[in-house]
Design an enzyme around this catalytic site. Structure first.
Site, short mmCIF file in Angstrom:
data_model
loop_
_atom_site.label_atom_id
_atom_site.label_comp_id
_atom_site.label_asym_id
_atom_site.label_seq_id
_atom_site.Cartn_x
_atom_site.Cartn_y
_atom_site.Cartn_z
N TYR A 57 0.82 -1.21 0.00
CA TYR A 57 0.00 0.00 0.00
C TYR A 57 0.86 1.27 0.00
O TYR A 57 0.36 2.36 -0.25
CB TYR A 57 -0.93 0.04 1.21
CG TYR A 57 -1.84 -1.15 1.35
CD1 TYR A 57 -2.12 -2.01 0.28
CD2 TYR A 57 -2.44 -1.45 2.58
CE1 TYR A 57 -2.95 -3.10 0.43
CE2 TYR A 57 -3.27 -2.54 2.73
CZ TYR A 57 -3.52 -3.36 1.66
OH TYR A 57 -4.34 -4.46 1.82
N HIS A 117 1.49 -11.61 1.62
CA HIS A 117 0.37 -10.91 0.99
C HIS A 117 -0.28 -11.71 -0.14
O HIS A 117 -1.46 -11.53 -0.43
CB HIS A 117 0.82 -9.55 0.46
CG HIS A 117 -0.28 -8.56 0.35
ND1 HIS A 117 -0.08 -7.20 0.35
CD2 HIS A 117 -1.62 -8.71 0.22
CE1 HIS A 117 -1.23 -6.57 0.24
NE2 HIS A 117 -2.19 -7.47 0.15
#
Length: 269
Positions: A57, A117
């Protein structure tokens, strides 16, 4: 805030806040950082203590600074972040360097939940990355470890070959894609399911049905969906850039859906 206990005894709040566009220009995923922590400030004021972020992010520092400024003790927060494995793992030295960067940006010496992730197509590399997470877990730097976007075959690899089983699998679960089979598989193996973008997939037709369901309870369509998720024992991490809607996503513990409600919601898609 209600919590559930993970398979290692750690408690996780069942509602958290997503953060992937917080602190960014235009509230865009790929936007540059604005230099403020507005949405995190609101989330903390609203009572969120479970904050979900990730290296991918590119804004972990927004979360870290928001927590620091809040003066709420670090131990009251449950912070999740994720190793950026969308292109695999660059080796042990790379992984450890990336982990150190996350800790620095988050201004903390431990993370409550650290995830891979995404899976990739190199089993040996995935196991190497997982063993690095196990090392940090065994040293107490990570209080729990897990995965994101893993399917059954990826979970089987870790369950068979690892010493520490995943505590969490964070997956897509939303209207039109409830992912029931994988959630059941997670549960069978003692793995908690976390839904990312739990309010996605809601078109006009689905919203009308959800509004109808919520009306007798005085709840919004979004609150109905979140309630449905937690009644399925799924942890949710909604996200909003609106302070009032952030608060609404926490206000889901004073009603229960009927069996008929749940059947209608399950059929949406």
């Amino acid at each position: 805030m209600k919590e559930r206990t993970l398979n290692n005894g750690i408690a996780i709040p069942i509602v958290g806040s997503g953060t992937n566009t917080y602190g960014k220009e235009g509230n865009q995923y790929r936007g540059a950082l604005r230099g403020d922590t507005q949405e995190i400030d609101w989330a903390i004021e609203n009572g969120y203590r479970h904050l979900d972020c990730a290296q991918a992010y590119n804004n972990e520092e927004v979360v870290g600074e928001g927590i620091r400024k809040s003066f709420v003790p670090r131990e009251e927060f449950f912070i999740t972040t994720k190793l950026n494995t969308f292109e695999g793992c660059g080796g042990a030295d790379w992984a450890r360097a990336e982990i150190d960067k996350s800790l620095e940006k988050l201004q903390t010496d431990y993370v409550d939940l650290f995830l891979l992730h995404a899976p990739w197509d190199q089993d040996a590399e995935m196991l190497e990355a997982w063993r690095i997470l196990e090392d940090y877990y065994n040293r107490g730097v990570f209080k729990s470890i897990g995965v994101s976007n893993f399917k059954k075959e990826h979970l089987d690899l870790l369950l068979e070959k690892s010493n520490v089983p995943p505590a969490v699998n964070q997956i897509k679960s939303q209207v039109g894609h409830w992912n029931e089979d994988l959630i059941a598989y997670d549960k069978m193996h003692g793995i908690a399911t976390v839904a990312w973008s739990p309010l996605g997939g809601i078109d006009e037709k689905a919203r009308k049905v959800l509004d109808e369901i919520g009306q007798p309870y005085g709840k919004t369509y979004a609150q109905v969906v979140l309630r449905y998720q937690i009644e399925r024992d799924v942890i949710v991490i909604p996200k909003s850039h609106n302070q009032e809607r952030q608060a609404q996503s926490l206000d889901i513990f004073d009603f229960e859906l009927t069996a008929s409600d749940r059947d209608r919601i399950a059929e949406l898609g």
